[in-house]
Design a protein around this motif. Sequence first.
Motif, PDB file in Angstrom:
ATOM      1  N   PHE A  34      56.517 -99.191 -38.164  1.00  0.00           N
ATOM      2  CA  PHE A  34      57.961 -98.920 -38.090  1.00  0.00           C
ATOM      3  C   PHE A  34      58.359 -97.682 -38.889  1.00  0.00           C
ATOM      4  O   PHE A  34      57.556 -97.108 -39.583  1.00  0.00           O
ATOM      5  CB  PHE A  34      58.823-100.150 -38.327  1.00  0.00           C
ATOM      6  CG  PHE A  34      58.827-100.800 -39.687  1.00  0.00           C
ATOM      7  CD1 PHE A  34      58.320-100.198 -40.816  1.00  0.00           C
ATOM      8  CD2 PHE A  34      59.396-102.068 -39.805  1.00  0.00           C
ATOM      9  CE1 PHE A  34      58.370-100.842 -42.040  1.00  0.00           C
ATOM     10  CE2 PHE A  34      59.453-102.713 -41.036  1.00  0.00           C
ATOM     11  CZ  PHE A  34      58.941-102.092 -42.143  1.00  0.00           C
ATOM     12  N   MET A  54      47.295-100.467 -33.297  1.00  0.00           N
ATOM     13  CA  MET A  54      47.260 -99.791 -32.007  1.00  0.00           C
ATOM     14  C   MET A  54      48.131-100.475 -30.953  1.00  0.00           C
ATOM     15  O   MET A  54      48.417 -99.890 -29.915  1.00  0.00           O
ATOM     16  CB  MET A  54      45.812 -99.679 -31.538  1.00  0.00           C
ATOM     17  CG  MET A  54      45.027 -98.706 -32.416  1.00  0.00           C
ATOM     18  SD  MET A  54      43.278 -98.918 -32.208  1.00  0.00           S
ATOM     19  CE  MET A  54      43.100 -98.267 -30.565  1.00  0.00           C
ATOM     20  N   PHE A  77      70.341-102.100 -36.906  1.00  0.00           N
ATOM     21  CA  PHE A  77      70.017-100.769 -36.405  1.00  0.00           C
ATOM     22  C   PHE A  77      69.248-100.958 -35.112  1.00  0.00           C
ATOM     23  O   PHE A  77      68.068-101.315 -35.131  1.00  0.00           O
ATOM     24  CB  PHE A  77      69.165-100.071 -37.470  1.00  0.00           C
ATOM     25  CG  PHE A  77      68.754 -98.669 -37.138  1.00  0.00           C
ATOM     26  CD1 PHE A  77      69.647 -97.612 -37.293  1.00  0.00           C
ATOM     27  CD2 PHE A  77      67.482 -98.389 -36.678  1.00  0.00           C
ATOM     28  CE1 PHE A  77      69.252 -96.308 -37.011  1.00  0.00           C
ATOM     29  CE2 PHE A  77      67.081 -97.091 -36.388  1.00  0.00           C
ATOM     30  CZ  PHE A  77      67.974 -96.046 -36.547  1.00  0.00           C
ATOM     31  N   ALA A  78      69.931-100.746 -33.990  1.00  0.00           N
ATOM     32  CA  ALA A  78      69.330-101.125 -32.707  1.00  0.00           C
ATOM     33  C   ALA A  78      68.871 -99.914 -31.928  1.00  0.00           C
ATOM     34  O   ALA A  78      69.566 -99.406 -31.066  1.00  0.00           O
ATOM     35  CB  ALA A  78      70.327-101.950 -31.900  1.00  0.00           C
ATOM     36  N   ASN A  99      64.063-110.618 -37.024  1.00  0.00           N
ATOM     37  CA  ASN A  99      64.016-109.573 -36.000  1.00  0.00           C
ATOM     38  C   ASN A  99      64.353-110.182 -34.649  1.00  0.00           C
ATOM     39  O   ASN A  99      63.758-111.187 -34.247  1.00  0.00           O
ATOM     40  CB  ASN A  99      62.635-108.923 -35.949  1.00  0.00           C
ATOM     41  CG  ASN A  99      62.368-108.072 -37.177  1.00  0.00           C
ATOM     42  OD1 ASN A  99      61.758-108.519 -38.144  1.00  0.00           O
ATOM     43  ND2 ASN A  99      62.868-106.860 -37.161  1.00  0.00           N
ATOM     44  N   SER A 113      58.101 -95.642 -29.695  1.00  0.00           N
ATOM     45  CA  SER A 113      57.921 -94.277 -30.187  1.00  0.00           C
ATOM     46  C   SER A 113      58.714 -93.283 -29.345  1.00  0.00           C
ATOM     47  O   SER A 113      59.333 -92.365 -29.864  1.00  0.00           O
ATOM     48  CB  SER A 113      56.438 -93.905 -30.133  1.00  0.00           C
ATOM     49  OG  SER A 113      55.708 -94.780 -30.948  1.00  0.00           O
TER      50      SER A 113
END
Lengths: 691, 691
Positions: free
Chosen positions: A456, B431, A178-179, A278, A187
């Motif tokens: 995540f 953070m 899932f890229a 990852n 974000s």
Amino acid sequence: MESNETSNSILNFENSKANFIEGYSSMLTFQPVVPIQKHSISTTSTVPLYEKLKNWNIQGIEHQNLRTEIFKVLGNKQLFYSDLDASKEQQRLNTLKQLQSLLSEIFGKDLIHISDIKDDPSKILALIDCLSQFDDSSLLTKLVVNNYLFGAAVYNLGTERHHKLLPEIECGKLLGCFAMTELGHGSNVRSLETTATYDPKTDEFIMNTPVRTATKWWIGNAAHAVVASVFARLILDGKDHEVHCFLVPLRKRNGIDLLPGVKIGDVGPKFGLNGVDNGWIQFDQVRIPSSSLLDKFGSVTNGVYSSPISNPSRRFANILAQMITGRISISFGTIRSFKTALVIATRYALKRLQFGPSTNGPEIPIMEYPTHQLEIMPMIATTYAYDAIKLYLARRFMERQDENEIHVLASGLKAVLSHYITVSILELRRMCGGHGYSSNSKLHRLLSSVDVGRTFEGDNTLLLQQVAKDLLTQFKKEYTSNKFTGTLKYLSKNTSLLLSGLNPYTTNRRDESHLLSFQFLLDSMEFRSSKLLIQSAQLVSKNYNKTKNSFIAWNQSLETLLHLARAHTETMIISRFIESINNEKDAETKKILTKLCQLYGLYRIRMDFEFYRNSNYLKKGKARAIIKLIQELCADLAQNAALLVKGFGNEESLIDSPLGLEDGDLYDNICKRVGLFSDKNYPEPILKSKL
Amino acid sequence: MESNETSNSILNFENSKANFIEGYSSMLTFQPVVPIQKHSISTTSTVPLYEKLKNWNIQGIEHQNLRTEIFKVLGNKQLFYSDLDASKEQQRLNTLKQLQSLLSEIFGKDLIHISDIKDDPSKILALIDCLSQFDDSSLLTKLVVNNYLFGAAVYNLGTERHHKLLPEIECGKLLGCFAMTELGHGSNVRSLETTATYDPKTDEFIMNTPVRTATKWWIGNAAHAVVASVFARLILDGKDHEVHCFLVPLRKRNGIDLLPGVKIGDVGPKFGLNGVDNGWIQFDQVRIPSSSLLDKFGSVTNGVYSSPISNPSRRFANILAQMITGRISISFGTIRSFKTALVIATRYALKRLQFGPSTNGPEIPIMEYPTHQLEIMPMIATTYAYDAIKLYLARRFMERQDENEIHVLASGLKAVLSHYITVSILELRRMCGGHGYSSNSKLHRLLSSVDVGRTFEGDNTLLLQQVAKDLLTQFKKEYTSNKFTGTLKYLSKNTSLLLSGLNPYTTNRRDESHLLSFQFLLDSMEFRSSKLLIQSAQLVSKNYNKTKNSFIAWNQSLETLLHLARAHTETMIISRFIESINNEKDAETKKILTKLCQLYGLYRIRMDFEFYRNSNYLKKGKARAIIKLIQELCADLAQNAALLVKGFGNEESLIDSPLGLEDGDLYDNICKRVGLFSDKNYPEPILKSKL
Ligand SMILES: Cc1cc2nc3c(=O)[nH]c(=O)nc-3n(C[C@H](O)[C@H](O)[C@H](O)COP(=O)(O)OP(=O)(O)OC[C@H]3O[C@@H](n4cnc5c(N)ncnc54)[C@H](O)[C@@H]3O)c2cc1C
Ligand SMILES: Cc1cc2nc3c(=O)[nH]c(=O)nc-3n(C[C@H](O)[C@H](O)[C@H](O)COP(=O)(O)OP(=O)(O)OC[C@H]3O[C@@H](n4cnc5c(N)ncnc54)[C@H](O)[C@@H]3O)c2cc1C
């Protein structure tokens, strides 16, 4: 593992010209939502209380058969073991093998399907609940990536033509990744930089990494995936239609050789989840057929873009909203990790003796120290509260009546749970002293896997902002009608209180019957949410009037907005906990859950005395009485600590920590684990390594 | 590394009959305490502020020459590097080699000696400050174990006959370990079970592990140590003289072959510090000469036991008190780890852009979000506060005038610092988002090494109890005279306030000039300590009257006692911070430190609003004004965040995190670290490992 049935598609695949249009649509046949299974425990006193609690905390997501089969697979100790000394590469290989085995044994045998996302989500929750008990959740994470991020993208964002891939995906024959995230954007995914430019001449998209920050980053499964669901800007005729999701083949079907134009590498070792590979991915003008666009929310036909949702913001929000299964999985997995940590720390605290009334006399279990009880018992109570809301979320998720409620609840819960659980496990580590610092304790492995849950599937700070935004939108909508419904119902109750002021009699009341009543607990939480909601609305609008810039105005209000989001989520938690206790038929179960709820509620109030005292909701005498009650409840419930953690229903054979085993002598278990009985000394290589 | 000079002693050694009596006593010659080096920065404005801050935060522990030499050694990148993919065995081997090199280059070259524990402790603090910047502090820990636990035991608990070993110990020719903790006992060391039974026939002790729980556990350096300082019960003529410390040879001088009767094994991998070999040790009737007893506080002559301290409790307390250098090292090392984490997170937050006013326009640094500022700026301010008290502790440690004050301060500080720093670094990880979760960020390595600081060198809960106990003892002593001196001076100021009640004008006052004044900050802290001290005394005695059992009475009061200990320590911190700012000559330095102190103070008060509001010390309007000021101070100081972290004076070449480098592009640094430029793909073994 080689499959012939798919050789046809492989061919298309490796030509990067896979045609996803043909396919069977049977997977899409929506089955009626499975009715919630009713709490099935008997109320005769022959059932031990911990059994009743076990049943209580999985009601609605039992699926005993599925659970049994999963534990059977995990019981294969040849494959499913945790090797604390394994290198990162070895860990990844182990996890890959575990995943393949699990997928083929569980999904491959029709016990569950990706389509259960809609057909019967409670199965997924049962699956998560089991898998999160194994090792450090690397396996769970890799499975979620493959089936509930990659697979869910295909299922939720794709259309019939893509769904034909699901059978291969879910049983591990077609591994995917899932890229979404890029080096420069996590974000703020709306600003992703990877491009998918439509070429009308060939009816293809050209997938490209135009700048380095567009490199896909953190992509789980990148070392093994054959295909990726890639989020990229859809560019057509020079117009940027914003981010959509595409299926992009990465490797040949052997899972090894990269396809032309694709570069993949490792992002390196991590705090935890080192069984998950990852990686980063770059595309150099990779051509894919136009049918690769997962086109439920936007499609290109005859070179023309169209979408059922015209507003790009709303469209993108819709695309993201489809990924909710992943987020809910985190919450469910995290709660189970917390339970495991609590089983370990509680059993250790009951068996570990340290100090006693006389210098050389017998010692007492560290669980007897009030400092220990004051830390651990609120955690146990919170776990039960989480179970209640978890089961409610599961039910709403299955009913799918109010997508918005589910979204707000799932986001708020994920943020609130993952934060509290992470900081709590860090304390449990300390509370187990040196033995807790050993990797054998499993605690830091649990810590590192829950910690990433704060980042995540949506960074917590951002998720809380979404909750706040949603509440404010709803508030604005319902404000004019002055009729608050749905999640905001509590506002109606509180408007008069907020307007006319608090009753000095109540703010001073400190008798137990009042403080321990569900009414007080609920009122306090609802009052806080109401007040913060109104404050937030005022603050944002004040800041907007000052700055005339909504981005700045919002940011200037962040502290209050986050407070609101947390408060609202906690209100939801306690109200569902109370509701579920009120519905409980078994007296014994009801009694202990009531105490847990009282402790949870009072503890949450205490944790926000800043608000409650500064808003005058509690006078000092009342605040002090609350502290005293918390101490008493902790001491009282500590008597049942062993039972309460057994009630979590962890699979004993997966506890995998000498500190947390139910049976056997603590020190026997520790010594066995380090091999003290085996006469094993420092291994030769170390001894010989002297300079 | 082979040395001939010591062949003589080796021989004795391997016969387990080493005669420690002969030796040179020169190491014991006490030199006058080195006067505190005065703050040496110039006040001309040409010196950049960060330089002034750098100087400020090491005043008194500069030792520039020593620092330069240490950094020179650490600069040998062939030996001093962090290999995140190394196996535990490889990490240990690396650390061993690093230790050997460092000891021979620094201690071997007369730059510092173990005897500086008394001669010039500031040197040790400078050493710790440097070493804690390297990698994950495994090297530092191994060095502390060898020189400041094992070496310090020889130096502080031994007598002249033992001191002759010091030159070999400190330069790494004689590696040792400190074997106190056992499988069954960590905090309660007075109940250790290992025995050292005197045999008058041979004038030997027989070291034995009579039960499994007596197995020495967690012993750092156990894989490499040639000798151990072992804590065991001295049994003579059937009488148990309680725990004393003995030197016990473990291996032949080759550092490999175990001596007869000694069994050693590994306790396994850990959350962190995996470069340190922690092991278990068992003794099967191992005979050592009577001269092996480190006999400063208890000796056996002609088969008769004698001690300068007749009360066994006091004697043992004295033995333990000698180990304070280790505890102080933890505090110093932990502060530096915090600084490193803050450098990393702050620089990352200044370079990482995410979201902006418009959807596709430029983005802003995440440091601009108030949520970020509200978390990170109080941490930075706290670090400066810690520096102030750290320097005070260093000075008092050097002056050695009031051992008790040092003990209370060192214990309280270690507990308060290590806790706050640990939970803070966990938040800094979050953070930094996903990039913070990468091992490359270094954050979780810092987390795991500061976390253990909450457990070893005295579990925090126990240390705080010691502080509380000491305060109560002092209180009792001084209560009758009604003259509070020393650390309790603040009580005199507050007695009238506590008796006559608070002034409603002050509890309501909310003007900035009041809230930002040092007087208010100090008064608040002192009031809290005073009130909690009196409350604690009353509570313990009330509980005693109820139970007639001091163990139970004490435990029932634990929550308040721990609160007292923390409050007292925080009072010490702020008062030293204020004092040091008042003494500051440079206007620019003073100005920024003042703001940091205001933020630190107000933040600490806010963190304990429960106390301040419930004791009526602050009315709600005042409490709200404090919250607002904190927000303003955070926003203001955030403008100087880069400068403030540069002022920590970390050695840039040791930052070792692509997120925290001062120079270069953030993404360049990250990509370099994962090898994205090197066209390195997933390594073959993984690719080929497909099922
Ligand atoms: C182990 C692991 C596995 C992952 N697997 C995958 C995967 O398989 N596929 C995939 O696509 N991605 C994956 N990710 C990426 C993950 O989804 C992102 O890390 C996550 O979305 C957060 O983004 P970020 O790391 O870029 O943080 P950023 O967005 O850069 O945030 C950094 C910090 O800034 C703060 N911040 C940012 N914006 C704001 C704001 N507006 N207001 C206040 N604060 C703000 C955040 O709160 C955070 O503290 C994985 C990450 C990890 C660590
Ligand atoms: C990495 C590492 C390296 C180490 N190196 C060494 C070494 O080289 N040499 C050596 O001798 N030791 C070493 N130790 C051991 C260390 O000193 C002990 O772990 C420490 O003293 C704490 O003891 P414990 O672990 O037995 O915890 P315990 O004493 O068992 O404490 C467990 C829990 O019980 C609580 N508790 C205990 N008593 C009380 C009480 N009276 N009131 C309230 N709460 C209580 C504690 O707060 C803690 O939360 C090391 C430990 C670690 C983790």
